[in-house]
Motif scaffolding. Structure first.
Motif, short mmCIF file in Angstrom:
data_model
loop_
_atom_site.label_atom_id
_atom_site.label_comp_id
_atom_site.label_asym_id
_atom_site.label_seq_id
_atom_site.Cartn_x
_atom_site.Cartn_y
_atom_site.Cartn_z
N LYS A 149 52.02 26.71 35.04
CA LYS A 149 52.43 25.42 34.50
C LYS A 149 52.15 24.32 35.53
N PRO A 150 51.35 23.33 35.18
CA PRO A 150 51.09 22.25 36.14
C PRO A 150 52.32 21.37 36.30
N THR A 151 52.46 20.81 37.46
CA THR A 151 53.49 19.80 37.68
C THR A 151 52.77 18.48 37.94
N SER A 152 53.01 17.89 39.08
CA SER A 152 52.27 16.66 39.38
C SER A 152 50.86 16.96 39.84
N THR A 153 50.62 18.20 40.24
CA THR A 153 49.27 18.59 40.67
C THR A 153 48.71 19.64 39.70
N PRO A 154 47.40 19.64 39.54
CA PRO A 154 46.79 20.61 38.62
C PRO A 154 46.99 22.04 39.13
N THR A 155 46.89 22.96 38.22
CA THR A 155 46.94 24.38 38.59
C THR A 155 45.66 25.04 38.08
N SER A 156 45.34 26.17 38.67
CA SER A 156 44.10 26.83 38.26
C SER A 156 44.21 28.33 38.51
N ASN A 157 43.25 29.05 37.98
CA ASN A 157 43.13 30.47 38.26
C ASN A 157 41.65 30.85 38.16
N SER A 158 41.35 32.04 38.61
CA SER A 158 39.94 32.43 38.75
C SER A 158 39.61 33.63 37.88
N ILE A 159 38.37 33.69 37.48
CA ILE A 159 37.83 34.88 36.80
C ILE A 159 36.45 35.12 37.39
N TYR A 160 36.14 36.37 37.60
CA TYR A 160 34.88 36.73 38.26
C TYR A 160 34.02 37.54 37.30
N PHE A 161 32.73 37.30 37.39
CA PHE A 161 31.79 37.99 36.50
C PHE A 161 30.77 38.76 37.33
N GLY A 162 30.36 39.87 36.77
CA GLY A 162 29.27 40.64 37.35
C GLY A 162 28.29 41.04 36.25
N LEU A 163 27.11 41.48 36.63
CA LEU A 163 26.08 41.78 35.62
C LEU A 163 25.30 43.02 36.00
N GLY A 164 25.10 43.87 35.03
CA GLY A 164 24.23 45.01 35.23
C GLY A 164 23.05 44.91 34.27
N VAL A 165 21.83 45.11 34.81
CA VAL A 165 20.63 45.01 33.95
C VAL A 165 20.16 46.42 33.61
N PRO A 166 20.12 46.74 32.33
CA PRO A 166 19.70 48.09 31.95
C PRO A 166 18.24 48.38 32.37
N GLY A 167 17.97 49.62 32.63
CA GLY A 167 16.61 50.01 32.93
C GLY A 167 15.71 49.77 31.73
N GLY A 168 14.49 49.36 32.00
CA GLY A 168 13.54 49.11 30.92
C GLY A 168 13.64 47.72 30.33
N THR A 169 14.50 46.91 30.90
CA THR A 169 14.63 45.55 30.37
C THR A 169 13.37 44.75 30.73
N PRO A 170 12.70 44.15 29.76
CA PRO A 170 11.48 43.40 30.05
C PRO A 170 11.76 42.23 30.98
N ALA A 171 10.77 41.87 31.74
CA ALA A 171 10.90 40.73 32.64
C ALA A 171 11.02 39.46 31.84
N GLY A 172 11.74 38.54 32.36
CA GLY A 172 11.88 37.26 31.66
C GLY A 172 13.17 36.56 32.04
N SER A 173 13.36 35.46 31.44
CA SER A 173 14.58 34.69 31.69
C SER A 173 15.57 34.95 30.54
N TYR A 174 16.75 35.29 30.90
CA TYR A 174 17.76 35.64 29.90
C TYR A 174 18.95 34.66 29.98
N GLU A 175 19.54 34.49 28.83
CA GLU A 175 20.66 33.55 28.77
C GLU A 175 21.79 34.14 27.94
N GLN A 176 22.99 33.87 28.37
CA GLN A 176 24.19 34.33 27.67
C GLN A 176 25.20 33.18 27.65
N THR A 177 26.00 33.14 26.60
CA THR A 177 27.08 32.15 26.56
C THR A 177 28.41 32.86 26.71
#
Lengths: 250, 327
Positions: B292-320
């Motif tokens: 719960k924020p008071t006079s100052t903002p509050t925050s929290n963190s979430i961390y992401f990691g990524l595994g690329v399956p074998g055989g994945t074609p080269a290229g630029s990938y995007e996720q939302t």
């Protein structure tokens, strides 16, 4: 060499410039809606823009759980998209319609999502993961017993009226039958008494005096007769007048 | 002889009439108006009266329901009247802090603004805790115009982190003639009570809004340590964080069956390896809360990691990835 399957995967580093932080918000509280079967209900809350730039948003309606042999309620949310100006708010209305065949006491759950249509602080798009902000509400819906409609009340009133009329008719019919029986029996008694009086008259006197006595008796009997017995008395009197006329003619 | 007696009678009559005239003249009952002089003195002092009212609700103004970080335009009218005074005056105004009587929560008096004219935005001069001359003048009442008035408008800004609840503020007024150093002598109403309801609210602000996992070869992965910070910089209640994502798309539009959403992992803390909970395409609770924020903002963190399956074609990938707060 086929470069398509070399197994090398590349995600380019991105140039991200943060211009401003979007500040989408929502009014606190998780909606729990009790909706009558065959009826609908609406819950409203506000989403907010606490930032300095407009926020375009879209609404993702909830995917409610399914319950065997019951139809999932229909959820309509308005608006489904829009833009919230800085330091202002937008009312969101959730309308739930409960199908007529559903049983009362059932529970459905789903999440109503309001997400930014486009991130406001991204100046380049490209590879990587786009992180989109949103606010969510866990919508809980309970079905409740159908609410009686005006038609239902009208039907009940009509049935009550019919019952009352029937009861009143029966009572009236019985009373009339009883009074008719009483009239008939009275008439019979009167006729019998007249006959016996006639017989007595023939023994006690003759001529004008006897006639006067009989008339005086008749008058007193008419005077004390009740209204319900009037008809019988009149018929008896008529028969007596006929007898008198017959005697006179003789 | 007869002539002498007539003369004597006439003289007697003249004498009697003269005596009567003197008696009538001397008697006060026969005194004519204005014949006596009387001087009355009255000293009318300078006086100022004060009566403040809101046009619709008397001595109250209601700002309704305002979310933290939101505001009410400076257009709530209060009329300051001088009914029966005889010199002009300026309007002085002060206010108390906003107080929630149930919880004793407060926020500052200066969040209330005033202006001499109605505004279409939350602009104006901040209200002070001590009397300030607004410069708004109330004309001198006269015999022909014994009642004069002027208007002052109020607006409100609810600061970020204001706890939810019902708040009140007392705004007091004085009418003051500067040159003669005279305050209002008496008043019927010299204060109004302002009310506002602050609902519970939570906000979300994410940083960054684009994350890059860099260049990865197939069958390799990125440890679950790519940080996204979720900040609530304006709400007043605790929020829960939920997350979902889409599959990875080649060049932003081609979906590959083996490179799905679950190749992205998330965790509440930074990991040195590719470990955590698989991302899903349905919104899931993370168990992470934004305090719960008071006079100052509050925050929290979430961390992401990524595994690329074998055989994945080269290229630029995007996720939302969509991160949502719920309160």
């Amino acid at each position: 060499m086929d470069f398509r399957y070399i197994g090398v995967f590349l995600i380019l580093s991105l140039s991200v410039v943060a211009l401003s932080h979007a500040q989408l918000g929502e009014q606190a509280g998780q909606p729990t809606m009790y909706v009558n079967v065959s009826s609908s209900s609406t819950f409203s809350y506000y989403i907010l823009n606490g930032g300095s730039t407009p926020i375009s948003f879209k609404v993702i309606p909830p995917s409610l759980n399914s319950i065997p042999h019951n139809t999932t309620p229909t959820v309509v949310i308005t608006p489904m998209s829009g833009t919230i100006m800085p330091s202002s708010d937008q009312k969101v209305s959730i309308n739930v319609s409960m199908p007529s065949g559903d049983k009362p006491g059932l529970k459905w759950e789903g999440i109503v999502q309001v997400v930014e249509a486009t991130p406001t602080n991204v100046t380049t798009s490209g590879e990587g993961a786009v992180i989109t902000a949103g606010v969510a509400k866990l919508l809980t819906i309970y079905s409740t017993a159908p609410k009686p409609t005006p038609f239902y009340y009208i039907i009940i009133i009509v049935i009550v009226i019919v019952i009352l009329v029937a009861a009143a008719s029966v009572i009236l019919f019985k009373r009339r039958k009883r009074s008719r029986t009483a009239i008939v029996s009275k008439a019979h008694r009167t006729a019998a008494s007249i006959r016996s009086a006639r017989r007595e008259g023939s023994v006690r006197g003759t001529g004008r005096r006897a006639g006067r006595t009989r008339r005086a008796k008749r008058k007193s009997s008419r005077g004390t007769a009740s209204a319900s017995r009037g008809r019988a008395a009149r018929s008896a009197s008529a028969s007596r007048r006929g007898a008198t006329r017959r005697r006179a003619s003789r | 002889m007869r002539t002498k007696s007539f003369v004597g009678l006439g003289l007697w009559l003249a004498f009697i009439l003269a005596v009567m005239a003197v008696v009538v003249y001397m008697h006060p009952a026969f005194a004519s108006p204005g014949s006596a002089a009387l001087t009355a003195n009255v000293n009318v002092g300078n006086v100022i009266y004060l009566n403040v009212v809101n046009s619709s609700s008397g001595s109250k103004i209601n700002f309704g329901s305002i979310f933290p970080k939101n505001s009410y335009d400076t257009n709530v009218l209060v009329t300051d009247n001088d009914i029966g005074g005889n010199i002009g005056a300026n309007v002085l105004v002060e206010g108390s802090s906003w107080l929630n009587a149930s919880t004793s929560d407060t926020f500052g008096v200066s969040n209330t603004l005033w202006a001499a004219s109605a505004q279409t935005s939350n602009t104006g001069t901040t209200l002070s805790g001590s009397f300030v001359n607004t410069g708004i003048s109330i004309a001198q009442p006269t015999l022909s115009t014994p009642s004069t008035s002027n208007s002052i408008y109020f607006g409100l800004n609810v600061p970020a982190g204001t706890p939810p609840g019902n708040y009140i503020q007392v705004i007091s007024f004085e009418n003051y003639n500067v040159s003669q150093n005279i305050y209002n002598a008496s008043s019927t109403t010299n204060a109004i009570t302002a009310k506002v309801t602050v609902p519970g609210t939570c906000y979300i602000s994410l940083s960054p809004t684009l994350i890059s996992f860099g260049s990865i070869v197939a069958s390799a992965n990125v440890p679950t340590n790519v940080l996204v910070t979720d900040t609530d910089n304006g709400g007043n209640v605790q929020a829960s964080m939920l997350v979902e994502g889409t599959a990875w798309y080649l060049n932003g539009n081609t979906l590959l069956t083996n490179f799905g959403v679950s190749n992205t992992l998330w965790d509440a803390s930074s990991q040195t390896t590719y470990t955590g909970t698989a991302l899903s395409n349905t919104l899931s609770s993370t168990g992470i809360t934004i305090p719960k924020p008071t006079s100052t903002p509050t925050s929290n963190s979430i961390y992401f990691g990524l595994g690329v399956p074998g055989g994945t074609p080269a290229g630029s990938y995007e996720q939302t990835i969509t991160i949502e707060n719920s309160c």
